[in-house]
Design a protein around this motif. Structure first.
Motif, PDB file in Angstrom:
ATOM      1  N   VAL A  48     -69.510  49.692-107.389  1.00 23.51           N
ATOM      2  CA  VAL A  48     -68.219  50.323-107.940  1.00 23.51           C
ATOM      3  C   VAL A  48     -68.305  50.719-109.263  1.00 23.51           C
ATOM      4  O   VAL A  48     -68.118  51.826-109.909  1.00 23.51           O
ATOM      5  CB  VAL A  48     -66.917  49.527-107.670  1.00 23.51           C
ATOM      6  CG1 VAL A  48     -65.791  49.821-108.283  1.00 23.51           C
ATOM      7  CG2 VAL A  48     -66.675  49.266-106.266  1.00 23.51           C
ATOM      8  N   ALA A  49     -68.569  49.607-110.300  1.00 22.85           N
ATOM      9  CA  ALA A  49     -68.790  49.899-111.618  1.00 22.85           C
ATOM     10  C   ALA A  49     -69.745  48.522-112.398  1.00 22.85           C
ATOM     11  O   ALA A  49     -69.767  47.377-111.640  1.00 22.85           O
ATOM     12  CB  ALA A  49     -67.659  49.828-112.129  1.00 22.85           C
ATOM     13  N   ALA A  50     -70.206  49.105-113.373  1.00 18.85           N
ATOM     14  CA  ALA A  50     -71.032  47.968-114.102  1.00 18.85           C
ATOM     15  C   ALA A  50     -70.933  48.175-115.479  1.00 18.85           C
ATOM     16  O   ALA A  50     -70.748  49.159-115.962  1.00 18.85           O
ATOM     17  CB  ALA A  50     -72.496  48.045-113.574  1.00 18.85           C
ATOM     18  N   SER A  63     -66.919  57.787-106.706  1.00 19.85           N
ATOM     19  CA  SER A  63     -65.475  57.530-105.849  1.00 19.85           C
ATOM     20  C   SER A  63     -64.448  57.014-106.508  1.00 19.85           C
ATOM     21  O   SER A  63     -63.264  57.085-106.165  1.00 19.85           O
ATOM     22  CB  SER A  63     -65.775  56.752-104.737  1.00 19.85           C
ATOM     23  OG  SER A  63     -66.445  55.518-104.997  1.00 19.85           O
ATOM     24  N   VAL A  64     -64.834  56.127-107.875  1.00 20.32           N
ATOM     25  CA  VAL A  64     -63.766  55.679-108.527  1.00 20.32           C
ATOM     26  C   VAL A  64     -63.490  56.285-110.063  1.00 20.32           C
ATOM     27  O   VAL A  64     -62.715  55.931-110.569  1.00 20.32           O
ATOM     28  CB  VAL A  64     -63.848  54.060-108.550  1.00 20.32           C
ATOM     29  CG1 VAL A  64     -63.901  53.590-107.279  1.00 20.32           C
ATOM     30  CG2 VAL A  64     -65.354  53.658-109.596  1.00 20.32           C
ATOM     31  N   LYS A  65     -64.513  56.831-110.210  1.00 20.43           N
ATOM     32  CA  LYS A  65     -64.406  57.304-111.804  1.00 20.43           C
ATOM     33  C   LYS A  65     -63.252  58.305-112.056  1.00 20.43           C
ATOM     34  O   LYS A  65     -62.841  58.985-111.340  1.00 20.43           O
ATOM     35  CB  LYS A  65     -65.665  58.272-112.048  1.00 20.43           C
ATOM     36  CG  LYS A  65     -66.032  58.751-113.461  1.00 20.43           C
ATOM     37  CD  LYS A  65     -67.269  59.576-113.609  1.00 20.43           C
ATOM     38  CE  LYS A  65     -67.505  59.984-115.072  1.00 20.43           C
ATOM     39  NZ  LYS A  65     -68.678  60.629-115.410  1.00 20.43           N
ATOM     40  N   GLY A  66     -62.629  57.888-113.270  1.00 16.26           N
ATOM     41  CA  GLY A  66     -61.374  58.577-113.621  1.00 16.26           C
ATOM     42  C   GLY A  66     -60.174  57.538-113.354  1.00 16.26           C
ATOM     43  O   GLY A  66     -59.287  57.759-113.699  1.00 16.26           O
ATOM     44  N   ARG A  67     -60.616  56.680-112.292  1.00 15.10           N
ATOM     45  CA  ARG A  67     -59.325  55.813-111.754  1.00 15.10           C
ATOM     46  C   ARG A  67     -59.583  54.420-112.239  1.00 15.10           C
ATOM     47  O   ARG A  67     -58.620  53.712-112.292  1.00 15.10           O
ATOM     48  CB  ARG A  67     -59.263  56.025-110.091  1.00 15.10           C
ATOM     49  CG  ARG A  67     -58.976  57.313-109.777  1.00 15.10           C
ATOM     50  CD  ARG A  67     -58.637  57.429-108.184  1.00 15.10           C
ATOM     51  NE  ARG A  67     -59.533  56.958-107.535  1.00 15.10           N
ATOM     52  CZ  ARG A  67     -59.790  55.811-106.809  1.00 15.10           C
ATOM     53  NH1 ARG A  67     -58.630  54.984-106.512  1.00 15.10           N
ATOM     54  NH2 ARG A  67     -60.832  55.580-105.913  1.00 15.10           N
ATOM     55  N   GLN A  82     -59.935  47.505-113.941  1.00 15.74           N
ATOM     56  CA  GLN A  82     -58.599  48.008-113.842  1.00 15.74           C
ATOM     57  C   GLN A  82     -58.823  48.956-112.712  1.00 15.74           C
ATOM     58  O   GLN A  82     -59.506  50.047-112.982  1.00 15.74           O
ATOM     59  CB  GLN A  82     -58.185  48.512-115.305  1.00 15.74           C
ATOM     60  CG  GLN A  82     -56.786  48.979-115.393  1.00 15.74           C
ATOM     61  CD  GLN A  82     -55.828  48.135-114.829  1.00 15.74           C
ATOM     62  OE1 GLN A  82     -55.713  46.920-115.322  1.00 15.74           O
ATOM     63  NE2 GLN A  82     -54.831  48.584-113.857  1.00 15.74           N
ATOM     64  N   MET A  83     -57.847  48.997-111.977  1.00 17.43           N
ATOM     65  CA  MET A  83     -57.765  49.751-110.755  1.00 17.43           C
ATOM     66  C   MET A  83     -56.563  50.729-111.023  1.00 17.43           C
ATOM     67  O   MET A  83     -55.458  50.138-110.377  1.00 17.43           O
ATOM     68  CB  MET A  83     -58.221  49.327-109.345  1.00 17.43           C
ATOM     69  CG  MET A  83     -59.416  48.567-109.398  1.00 17.43           C
ATOM     70  SD  MET A  83     -59.669  47.773-107.842  1.00 17.43           S
ATOM     71  CE  MET A  83     -58.277  46.772-107.493  1.00 17.43           C
ATOM     72  N   ASN A  84     -56.377  51.992-111.095  1.00 13.05           N
ATOM     73  CA  ASN A  84     -55.411  52.839-111.088  1.00 13.05           C
ATOM     74  C   ASN A  84     -55.420  53.898-109.919  1.00 13.05           C
ATOM     75  O   ASN A  84     -56.553  54.131-109.317  1.00 13.05           O
ATOM     76  CB  ASN A  84     -55.094  53.615-112.426  1.00 13.05           C
ATOM     77  CG  ASN A  84     -54.821  52.448-113.470  1.00 13.05           C
ATOM     78  OD1 ASN A  84     -54.181  51.321-113.474  1.00 13.05           O
ATOM     79  ND2 ASN A  84     -55.414  52.791-114.624  1.00 13.05           N
ATOM     80  N   SER A  85     -54.287  54.414-109.561  1.00  6.32           N
ATOM     81  CA  SER A  85     -54.200  55.503-108.617  1.00  6.32           C
ATOM     82  C   SER A  85     -54.714  54.911-107.310  1.00  6.32           C
ATOM     83  O   SER A  85     -55.735  55.929-106.803  1.00  6.32           O
ATOM     84  CB  SER A  85     -54.501  56.732-109.175  1.00  6.32           C
ATOM     85  OG  SER A  85     -54.275  57.287-110.464  1.00  6.32           O
TER      86      SER A  85
END
Length: 123
Positions: A48-50, A63-67, A82-85
């Motif tokens: 997801v992210a690091a 898949s999650v970039k920008g959100r 932090q998970m938005n949208s």
């Protein structure tokens, strides 16, 4: 050498937001990579992210970039996601993981894992 505990998961409606926390303790290295992974039922675990610890460079899956946004708080020894949208496709168990050195992108490269926290996005 390091212990990780995730929290902050829950049920949220599509379009909503959640903030996951990964509290770290027992660190013995001056630099860590801390990553977030997720696994939905019947699907493979995905990156997801690091972020580098101490906070620095970040990297996101397409898949999650920008959100989603990953960040760190050294005072609290915690990494956040932090998970938005949020979308229904984001429903999964989310895990944080750590390894000494710079950012890594594959689960097999991480040495330490938390227990996971469930995120469910309703449509």
């Amino acid at each position: 050498q390091v212990q990780l505990v995730e929290s902050g998961g829950g049920l949220v409606q599509a379009g909503g937001s959640l903030r996951l926390s990964c509290a770290a303790s027992g660190r013995t290295f001056s630099r860590y990579a801390v990553g977030w992974f997720r696994q939905a039922p019947g699907k493979e675990r995905e990156f997801v992210a690091a972020i580098n610890w101490p906070g620095g460079s970040t990297y996101y899956a397409d898949s999650v970039k920008g959100r989603f946004t990953i960040s760190s708080d050294n005072v609290k020894n915690t990494v956040y996601l932090q998970m938005n949208s949020l979308k229904s496709e984001d429903t999964a168990v989310y895990y944080c993981a750590a390894a000494p050195g710079s950012i890594r992108y594959y689960g097999s490269e991480y040495d330490y894992w938390g227990q996971g926290t469930q995120v469910t996005v309703s449509s």
